[in-house]
Design a protein around this motif. Structure first.
Motif, PDB file in Angstrom:
ATOM      1  N   PRO A   1      60.747 -28.344   0.689  1.00 12.66           N
ATOM      2  CA  PRO A   1      59.419 -28.898   0.978  1.00 12.66           C
ATOM      3  C   PRO A   1      58.328 -27.950   0.487  1.00 12.66           C
ATOM      4  O   PRO A   1      58.439 -26.728   0.645  1.00 12.66           O
ATOM      5  CB  PRO A   1      59.397 -29.000   2.505  1.00 12.66           C
ATOM      6  N   PRO A   2      57.289 -28.492  -0.135  1.00 12.50           N
ATOM      7  CA  PRO A   2      56.231 -27.640  -0.683  1.00 12.50           C
ATOM      8  C   PRO A   2      55.623 -26.667   0.327  1.00 12.50           C
ATOM      9  O   PRO A   2      55.313 -25.531  -0.015  1.00 12.50           O
ATOM     10  CB  PRO A   2      55.184 -28.635  -1.177  1.00 12.50           C
ATOM     11  N   ASP A   3      55.458 -27.093   1.588  1.00 13.73           N
ATOM     12  CA  ASP A   3      54.876 -26.181   2.579  1.00 13.73           C
ATOM     13  C   ASP A   3      55.819 -25.008   2.854  1.00 13.73           C
ATOM     14  O   ASP A   3      55.380 -23.873   3.025  1.00 13.73           O
ATOM     15  CB  ASP A   3      54.511 -26.912   3.874  1.00 13.73           C
ATOM     16  N   THR A   4      57.125 -25.259   2.848  1.00 20.21           N
ATOM     17  CA  THR A   4      58.106 -24.189   3.035  1.00 20.21           C
ATOM     18  C   THR A   4      58.087 -23.254   1.835  1.00 20.21           C
ATOM     19  O   THR A   4      58.087 -22.027   1.982  1.00 20.21           O
ATOM     20  CB  THR A   4      59.520 -24.775   3.242  1.00 20.21           C
ATOM     21  N   PHE A   5      58.061 -23.824   0.641  1.00 21.28           N
ATOM     22  CA  PHE A   5      57.989 -23.020  -0.576  1.00 21.28           C
ATOM     23  C   PHE A   5      56.775 -22.096  -0.517  1.00 21.28           C
ATOM     24  O   PHE A   5      56.876 -20.895  -0.786  1.00 21.28           O
ATOM     25  CB  PHE A   5      57.899 -23.930  -1.799  1.00 21.28           C
ATOM     26  N   ASN A   6      55.634 -22.630  -0.152  1.00 23.90           N
ATOM     27  CA  ASN A   6      54.401 -21.847  -0.107  1.00 23.90           C
ATOM     28  C   ASN A   6      54.453 -20.752   0.955  1.00 23.90           C
ATOM     29  O   ASN A   6      53.972 -19.635   0.720  1.00 23.90           O
ATOM     30  CB  ASN A   6      53.190 -22.749   0.120  1.00 23.90           C
ATOM     31  N   ARG A   7      55.035 -21.049   2.135  1.00 23.15           N
ATOM     32  CA  ARG A   7      55.147 -20.029   3.183  1.00 23.15           C
ATOM     33  C   ARG A   7      55.996 -18.855   2.709  1.00 23.15           C
ATOM     34  O   ARG A   7      55.686 -17.701   3.002  1.00 23.15           O
ATOM     35  CB  ARG A   7      55.738 -20.634   4.460  1.00 23.15           C
ATOM     36  N   VAL A   8      57.077 -19.153   1.966  1.00 20.79           N
ATOM     37  CA  VAL A   8      57.940 -18.091   1.456  1.00 20.79           C
ATOM     38  C   VAL A   8      57.266 -17.353   0.307  1.00 20.79           C
ATOM     39  O   VAL A   8      57.174 -16.120   0.308  1.00 20.79           O
ATOM     40  CB  VAL A   8      59.300 -18.672   1.002  1.00 20.79           C
ATOM     41  N   ALA A   9      56.794 -18.093  -0.677  1.00 24.21           N
ATOM     42  CA  ALA A   9      56.246 -17.480  -1.889  1.00 24.21           C
ATOM     43  C   ALA A   9      54.956 -16.708  -1.639  1.00 24.21           C
ATOM     44  O   ALA A   9      54.761 -15.633  -2.216  1.00 24.21           O
ATOM     45  CB  ALA A   9      56.008 -18.557  -2.943  1.00 24.21           C
ATOM     46  N   TYR A  10      54.089 -17.229  -0.797  1.00 25.49           N
ATOM     47  CA  TYR A  10      52.764 -16.633  -0.664  1.00 25.49           C
ATOM     48  C   TYR A  10      52.547 -15.856   0.626  1.00 25.49           C
ATOM     49  O   TYR A  10      51.691 -14.978   0.686  1.00 25.49           O
ATOM     50  CB  TYR A  10      51.688 -17.713  -0.809  1.00 25.49           C
ATOM     51  N   ASN A  11      53.305 -16.169   1.663  1.00 23.83           N
ATOM     52  CA  ASN A  11      53.139 -15.470   2.940  1.00 23.83           C
ATOM     53  C   ASN A  11      54.294 -14.515   3.238  1.00 23.83           C
ATOM     54  O   ASN A  11      54.272 -13.827   4.253  1.00 23.83           O
ATOM     55  CB  ASN A  11      52.996 -16.466   4.095  1.00 23.83           C
ATOM     56  N   GLY A  12      55.317 -14.515   2.392  1.00 29.59           N
ATOM     57  CA  GLY A  12      56.440 -13.609   2.595  1.00 29.59           C
ATOM     58  C   GLY A  12      57.370 -14.002   3.727  1.00 29.59           C
ATOM     59  O   GLY A  12      58.210 -13.206   4.151  1.00 29.59           O
ATOM     60  N   GLU A  13      57.239 -15.233   4.221  1.00 31.50           N
ATOM     61  CA  GLU A  13      58.118 -15.690   5.294  1.00 31.50           C
ATOM     62  C   GLU A  13      59.538 -15.803   4.760  1.00 31.50           C
ATOM     63  O   GLU A  13      59.764 -16.112   3.591  1.00 31.50           O
ATOM     64  CB  GLU A  13      57.635 -17.050   5.813  1.00 31.50           C
ATOM     65  N   ARG A  14      60.515 -15.541   5.609  1.00 33.24           N
ATOM     66  CA  ARG A  14      61.922 -15.705   5.246  1.00 33.24           C
ATOM     67  C   ARG A  14      62.437 -16.938   5.983  1.00 33.24           C
ATOM     68  O   ARG A  14      62.212 -17.090   7.176  1.00 33.24           O
ATOM     69  CB  ARG A  14      62.725 -14.474   5.648  1.00 33.24           C
ATOM     70  N   VAL A  15      63.120 -17.811   5.250  1.00 34.19           N
ATOM     71  CA  VAL A  15      63.587 -19.062   5.835  1.00 34.19           C
ATOM     72  C   VAL A  15      65.102 -19.139   5.683  1.00 34.19           C
ATOM     73  O   VAL A  15      65.636 -18.995   4.580  1.00 34.19           O
ATOM     74  CB  VAL A  15      62.918 -20.278   5.140  1.00 34.19           C
ATOM     75  N   GLU A  16      65.778 -19.365   6.807  1.00 34.25           N
ATOM     76  CA  GLU A  16      67.234 -19.549   6.792  1.00 34.25           C
ATOM     77  C   GLU A  16      67.534 -21.035   6.701  1.00 34.25           C
ATOM     78  O   GLU A  16      66.940 -21.840   7.408  1.00 34.25           O
ATOM     79  CB  GLU A  16      67.874 -18.966   8.053  1.00 34.25           C
ATOM     80  N   ILE A  17      68.451 -21.398   5.823  1.00 36.22           N
ATOM     81  CA  ILE A  17      68.843 -22.793   5.643  1.00 36.22           C
ATOM     82  C   ILE A  17      70.293 -22.931   6.091  1.00 36.22           C
ATOM     83  O   ILE A  17      71.179 -22.251   5.570  1.00 36.22           O
ATOM     84  CB  ILE A  17      68.678 -23.223   4.175  1.00 36.22           C
ATOM     85  N   HIS A  18      70.518 -23.802   7.063  1.00 39.94           N
ATOM     86  CA  HIS A  18      71.853 -24.006   7.616  1.00 39.94           C
ATOM     87  C   HIS A  18      72.539 -25.176   6.920  1.00 39.94           C
ATOM     88  O   HIS A  18      71.900 -26.137   6.528  1.00 39.94           O
ATOM     89  CB  HIS A  18      71.785 -24.308   9.125  1.00 39.94           C
ATOM     90  N   HIS A  19      73.842 -25.081   6.828  1.00 39.49           N
ATOM     91  CA  HIS A  19      74.671 -26.147   6.283  1.00 39.49           C
ATOM     92  C   HIS A  19      75.567 -26.635   7.402  1.00 39.49           C
ATOM     93  O   HIS A  19      75.890 -25.887   8.320  1.00 39.49           O
ATOM     94  CB  HIS A  19      75.497 -25.594   5.113  1.00 39.49           C
ATOM     95  N   ARG A  20      76.008 -27.851   7.345  1.00 37.14           N
ATOM     96  CA  ARG A  20      76.846 -28.380   8.425  1.00 37.14           C
ATOM     97  C   ARG A  20      78.144 -27.602   8.595  1.00 37.14           C
ATOM     98  O   ARG A  20      78.732 -27.592   9.663  1.00 37.14           O
ATOM     99  CB  ARG A  20      77.120 -29.865   8.215  1.00 37.14           C
TER     100      ARG A  20
END
Length: 85
Positions: free
Chosen positions: A12-31
């Motif tokens: 999602p673009p908002d997630t991309f922007n939070r990571v790219a521009y704010n340095g947030e780290r996002v964990e993505i879970h798989h089933r």
């Protein structure tokens, strides 16, 4: 390392922007329970620097061990020759 164009992903673009521009780290879970992380380019550079430092420490330790045993490192050409490369 491989790379993808952002437009080819479903991030999602908002997630991309939070990571790219704010340095947030996002964990993505798989089933299956496995996961991956989205990190910024800056964080990736820091991770690669840390890996380089760990590698350098390992080299120094190996050289110290060799020196303690009275051994010396092989020249690259000699190492390739012994490995059949």
């Amino acid at each position: 390392m491989s790379s993808l164009n952002a437009s080819k992903t479903r991030i999602p673009p908002d997630t991309f922007n939070r990571v790219a521009y704010n340095g947030e780290r996002v964990e993505i879970h798989h089933r299956s329970g496995a996961s991956l992380f989205l990190i910024s380019a800056e964080d990736m550079e820091l991770l690669e620097t840390a890996e380089d430092l760990l590698d350098l420490q390992a080299v120094h330790k190996a050289l110290e061990e060799m020196k303690a045993k009275g051994e010396s490192p092989l020249a690259w050409d000699e190492a390739k020759k012994r490995l059949g490369l």
